[in-house]
Design a protein around this motif. Structure first.
Motif, PDB file in Angstrom:
ATOM      1  N   GLY A   1      52.200  62.862 -27.316  1.00  0.00           N
ATOM      2  CA  GLY A   1      51.829  63.597 -26.110  1.00  0.00           C
ATOM      3  C   GLY A   1      50.414  63.293 -25.667  1.00  0.00           C
ATOM      4  N   PHE A   2      49.528  63.023 -26.630  1.00  0.00           N
ATOM      5  CA  PHE A   2      48.131  62.716 -26.333  1.00  0.00           C
ATOM      6  C   PHE A   2      48.010  61.465 -25.465  1.00  0.00           C
ATOM      7  CE2 PHE A   2      44.284  60.318 -27.607  1.00  0.00           C
ATOM      8  CZ  PHE A   2      43.309  61.184 -27.120  1.00  0.00           C
ATOM      9  N   VAL A   3      48.899  60.505 -25.670  1.00  0.00           N
ATOM     10  CA  VAL A   3      48.835  59.265 -24.897  1.00  0.00           C
ATOM     11  C   VAL A   3      49.894  59.219 -23.799  1.00  0.00           C
ATOM     12  CG1 VAL A   3      47.844  57.921 -26.768  1.00  0.00           C
ATOM     13  CG2 VAL A   3      50.315  58.088 -26.583  1.00  0.00           C
ATOM     14  N   GLY A   4      50.582  60.325 -23.594  1.00  0.00           N
ATOM     15  CA  GLY A   4      51.524  60.388 -22.493  1.00  0.00           C
ATOM     16  C   GLY A   4      52.865  59.760 -22.764  1.00  0.00           C
ATOM     17  N   ARG A   5      53.229  59.608 -24.017  1.00  0.00           N
ATOM     18  CA  ARG A   5      54.523  59.007 -24.335  1.00  0.00           C
ATOM     19  C   ARG A   5      55.565  60.082 -24.601  1.00  0.00           C
ATOM     20  NH1 ARG A   5      53.999  53.189 -27.179  1.00  0.00           N
ATOM     21  NH2 ARG A   5      52.244  52.433 -25.960  1.00  0.00           N
ATOM     22  N   SER A   6      56.820  59.684 -24.555  1.00  0.00           N
ATOM     23  CA  SER A   6      57.923  60.622 -24.736  1.00  0.00           C
ATOM     24  C   SER A   6      57.882  61.234 -26.126  1.00  0.00           C
ATOM     25  CB  SER A   6      59.254  59.901 -24.518  1.00  0.00           C
ATOM     26  OG  SER A   6      60.327  60.736 -24.871  1.00  0.00           O
ATOM     27  N   LYS A   7      58.080  62.548 -26.195  1.00  0.00           N
ATOM     28  CA  LYS A   7      58.056  63.270 -27.476  1.00  0.00           C
ATOM     29  C   LYS A   7      59.452  63.635 -27.948  1.00  0.00           C
ATOM     30  CE  LYS A   7      55.376  66.467 -25.758  1.00  0.00           C
ATOM     31  NZ  LYS A   7      54.533  67.685 -25.647  1.00  0.00           N
ATOM     32  N   SER A   8      60.474  63.223 -27.225  1.00  0.00           N
ATOM     33  CA  SER A   8      61.837  63.583 -27.590  1.00  0.00           C
ATOM     34  C   SER A   8      62.429  62.558 -28.548  1.00  0.00           C
ATOM     35  CB  SER A   8      62.714  63.684 -26.341  1.00  0.00           C
ATOM     36  OG  SER A   8      62.764  62.428 -25.694  1.00  0.00           O
ATOM     37  N   GLY A   9      63.440  63.004 -29.288  1.00  0.00           N
ATOM     38  CA  GLY A   9      64.118  62.082 -30.192  1.00  0.00           C
ATOM     39  C   GLY A   9      64.046  62.544 -31.634  1.00  0.00           C
ATOM     40  N   LEU A  10      64.789  61.827 -32.503  1.00  0.00           N
ATOM     41  CA  LEU A  10      64.780  62.130 -33.932  1.00  0.00           C
ATOM     42  C   LEU A  10      63.495  61.630 -34.560  1.00  0.00           C
ATOM     43  CD1 LEU A  10      68.475  61.122 -34.722  1.00  0.00           C
ATOM     44  CD2 LEU A  10      67.572  63.407 -34.250  1.00  0.00           C
ATOM     45  N   LYS A  11      63.262  62.060 -35.821  1.00  0.00           N
ATOM     46  CA  LYS A  11      61.993  61.728 -36.456  1.00  0.00           C
ATOM     47  C   LYS A  11      61.792  60.219 -36.585  1.00  0.00           C
ATOM     48  CE  LYS A  11      59.057  62.521 -40.469  1.00  0.00           C
ATOM     49  NZ  LYS A  11      58.860  63.185 -41.772  1.00  0.00           N
ATOM     50  N   HIS A  12      62.854  59.489 -36.965  1.00  0.00           N
ATOM     51  CA  HIS A  12      62.674  58.054 -37.150  1.00  0.00           C
ATOM     52  C   HIS A  12      62.315  57.362 -35.841  1.00  0.00           C
ATOM     53  CE1 HIS A  12      66.838  57.700 -35.679  1.00  0.00           C
ATOM     54  NE2 HIS A  12      66.505  56.450 -35.377  1.00  0.00           N
ATOM     55  N   GLU A  13      62.804  57.925 -34.708  1.00  0.00           N
ATOM     56  CA  GLU A  13      62.441  57.355 -33.413  1.00  0.00           C
ATOM     57  C   GLU A  13      60.984  57.651 -33.082  1.00  0.00           C
ATOM     58  OE1 GLU A  13      66.620  57.453 -30.986  1.00  0.00           O
ATOM     59  OE2 GLU A  13      65.590  59.343 -31.241  1.00  0.00           O
ATOM     60  N   LEU A  14      60.531  58.861 -33.434  1.00  0.00           N
ATOM     61  CA  LEU A  14      59.133  59.216 -33.205  1.00  0.00           C
ATOM     62  C   LEU A  14      58.207  58.364 -34.063  1.00  0.00           C
ATOM     63  CD1 LEU A  14      59.442  63.135 -33.093  1.00  0.00           C
ATOM     64  CD2 LEU A  14      59.413  61.538 -31.182  1.00  0.00           C
ATOM     65  N   VAL A  15      58.614  58.112 -35.310  1.00  0.00           N
ATOM     66  CA  VAL A  15      57.796  57.281 -36.204  1.00  0.00           C
ATOM     67  C   VAL A  15      57.670  55.872 -35.646  1.00  0.00           C
ATOM     68  CG1 VAL A  15      57.702  56.204 -38.486  1.00  0.00           C
ATOM     69  CG2 VAL A  15      58.287  58.628 -38.290  1.00  0.00           C
ATOM     70  N   THR A  16      58.810  55.313 -35.226  1.00  0.00           N
ATOM     71  CA  THR A  16      58.784  53.963 -34.663  1.00  0.00           C
ATOM     72  C   THR A  16      57.889  53.911 -33.436  1.00  0.00           C
ATOM     73  OG1 THR A  16      61.026  53.555 -35.448  1.00  0.00           O
ATOM     74  CG2 THR A  16      60.207  52.109 -33.710  1.00  0.00           C
ATOM     75  N   ARG A  17      57.985  54.917 -32.573  1.00  0.00           N
ATOM     76  CA  ARG A  17      57.158  54.973 -31.373  1.00  0.00           C
ATOM     77  C   ARG A  17      55.679  55.041 -31.719  1.00  0.00           C
ATOM     78  NH1 ARG A  17      59.825  59.412 -28.032  1.00  0.00           N
ATOM     79  NH2 ARG A  17      61.642  58.222 -28.695  1.00  0.00           N
ATOM     80  N   ALA A  18      55.353  55.830 -32.751  1.00  0.00           N
ATOM     81  CA  ALA A  18      53.956  55.955 -33.166  1.00  0.00           C
ATOM     82  C   ALA A  18      53.434  54.649 -33.768  1.00  0.00           C
ATOM     83  CB  ALA A  18      53.821  57.103 -34.171  1.00  0.00           C
TER      84      ALA A  18
END
Length: 486
Positions: free
Chosen positions: A16-33
């Motif tokens: 959220g700090f960089v304006g990216r999508s926060k939705s999805g499962l944890k593994h998707e969030l990890v990959t995005r990060a």
């Protein structure tokens, strides 16, 4: 590293700090990060990661459980690629959508440029479409390999993960052969050139490592000619058999030689096609109606006022120049200037093994999307089973070339290419038929070598008979004269 130890709430705060999508499962969030760490070099982002880590694990008086033993010291490794991402691009569909409004701070440091992106979008590297590969998803846009030092041998790592849908597509796909799925993740490499779609081109000293194993890369074709360097087929590199087909992230390392030329790499989820599938597609959408083909024949043979030679007909062989067998699916490229066809079955099989996409008749490019099946010649093949050659006449009609008893037309007879010079120095007679209705000296084959003789043709035919066994009867069961193409 710190990102791998984050909980879902921490990952959502970071994204959220960089304006990216926060939705999805944890593994998707990890990959995005992880992608954020790789493609963003701004100190503000690293400061935010450190702040979130310390807030959760080091804040005094916090009732939050202490984390497990910290992982071994490992610096967050930025991908040494110059990303050509725009705001709508995605890696395994984990980056934000195009309509996300980035904070000004993030835009300032996007891709580590240290300045605001230009208003005019930079042209992107594009790869040519390959007939035997249907692209399902673009996992990584063509991204430049950037050397990190002055060493000749460079390494460029990349981390990505597949979505559950993509994993299922791979698992449920059929096997082309044992261990090779039709749906694959492939790596493609080309020159960094935005002027036109690029063909695959490997850099020197290429090696590709997927997770913990090296991937097989096509080698060189041996060269039998002295002084000629061996050629290397540069094809998409299949990574699927070495990947984790799960929510786990995959690490790819490309080793390459840095000798001045710039290369870009891309990752794609594709479905590999077979020559039989391409043939069926061609039969479905690529047949040219007989009447259109007949009109083309008449156009080719129309009298040219500037021509010194009155062409009254043109011969077309019913033998495929590729395999010296009778045509089954006659085709040619729409860009070809000749009426002669080659067999689509063998042409596709040959390009499946060694793709060149060159016409075997005129040696000019004949790509798959320009191939057509000649409906008129297909019809002739079914109606004229006892001749190996036919002649088209100016009115669009045709007749079989009947062989005399002492000689017959060799399957390897050169093909008339319209516009050629009259090598033999002969002129066609105005009458289209000789005695007894036979098409004989009225047709001039402008590509025959002047040294050709009947004796040479007879010897060639005797050799063909020895090699190919019994030949079909040369006599055609047609009435003498012309047979309408309608």
């Amino acid at each position: 590293n710190m990102v791998m130890s984050f909980r879902v709430s921490d990952l959502q705060m970071l994204l959220g700090f960089v304006g990216r999508s926060k939705s999805g499962l944890k593994h998707e969030l990890v990959t995005r990060a992880l992608q954020l760490v790789q493609f963003d070099c701004s100190p503000e982002v690293f400061k935010k990661i450190k702040e979130l880590y310390e807030t959760r694990y080091n804040k005094k008086g916090s009732d939050v459980a202490q984390p497990p033993a910290p992982p071994p010291p490992h610096r967050a490794e930025a991908l040494p690629l110059h990303s050509s991402y725009d705001r709508g691009s995605a890696v395994a569909r984990t980056l934000p959508a195009a309509n996300i409004d980035y904070p000004a701070l993030y835009g300032k440091y996007l891709n580590g440029l240290g300045r605001l992106p230009p208003k005019v979008a930079k042209p992107e590297v594009r790869l040519v479409k390959l007939p035997f590969y249907t692209t399902l998803d673009e996992l990584l846009k063509p991204t430049e390999l950037v050397p990190q030092n002055n060493e000749k041998l460079q390494e460029s790592p990349c981390i990505f993960a597949l979505t559950p849908r993509q994993v299922e597509l791979i698992r449920n796909s059929r096997e082309l052969q044992p261990g090779v799925k039709s749906v694959q993740v492939v790596l493609r490499i080309c020159y960094t050139d935005t002027s036109s779609p690029q063909e695959d081109q490997y850099p020197p000293n290429i090696a590709v490592k997927v997770n913990h194993s090296y991937c097989s890369v096509p080698g060189y074709y041996p060269s039998n000619k002295p002084g000629v360097e061996p050629k290397r087929p540069c094809r998409p590199i299949n990574l699927t058999h070495l990947m984790y087909l799960s929510a786990a992230t995959n690490r790819i390392t490309v080793t390459w030689g840095n000798y001045g030329k710039s290369y870009s790499v891309g990752l794609y989820l594709v479905r590999q096609m077979t020559s039989a599938e391409l043939l069926q597609r061609l039969k479905t959408i690529g047949i040219k109606h007989p009447e259109l083909c007949k009109a083309l024949v008449k156009e080719k043979l129309r009298l040219d006022p500037d021509s010194e030679i009155a062409t009254t007909g043109v011969r077309v062989s019913l033998i495929c120049p590729l395999v010296k067998m009778r045509l089954s699916v006659p085709c040619r490229a729409e860009t070809c200037a000749h009426l002669q066809c080659f067999d689509a079955v063998f042409y596709l099989q040959m390009n499946e093994k060694k793709p060149t996409w060159m016409c075997p008749v005129c040696d000019k490019p004949a790509p798959y999307d320009q191939l057509i099946i000649d409906g008129l010649l297909s019809k002739i093949l079914t109606e004229c089973e006892d001749a190996d050659e036919i002649e088209y006449l100016v009115d669009g009609s045709w007749c079989p070339i009947r062989a005399e008893k002492e000689r017959s037309c060799s399957p390897q007879c050169p093909i008339l290419v319209l516009g050629s010079s009259d090598v033999n120095g002969l002129l066609a007679t105005p009458n289209g038929n000789g005695e007894n209705g036979k098409a004989t000296a009225d047709v001039v084959d402008l590509t025959l070598d002047s040294s050709s003789s009947e004796e040479d043709e007879e010897e060639d035919e005797e050799e063909d008979d020895d090699d190919e066994g019994p030949q079909p009867k040369r006599r055609c069961s047609y009435e003498k004269g012309l047979v309408s193409a309608c």
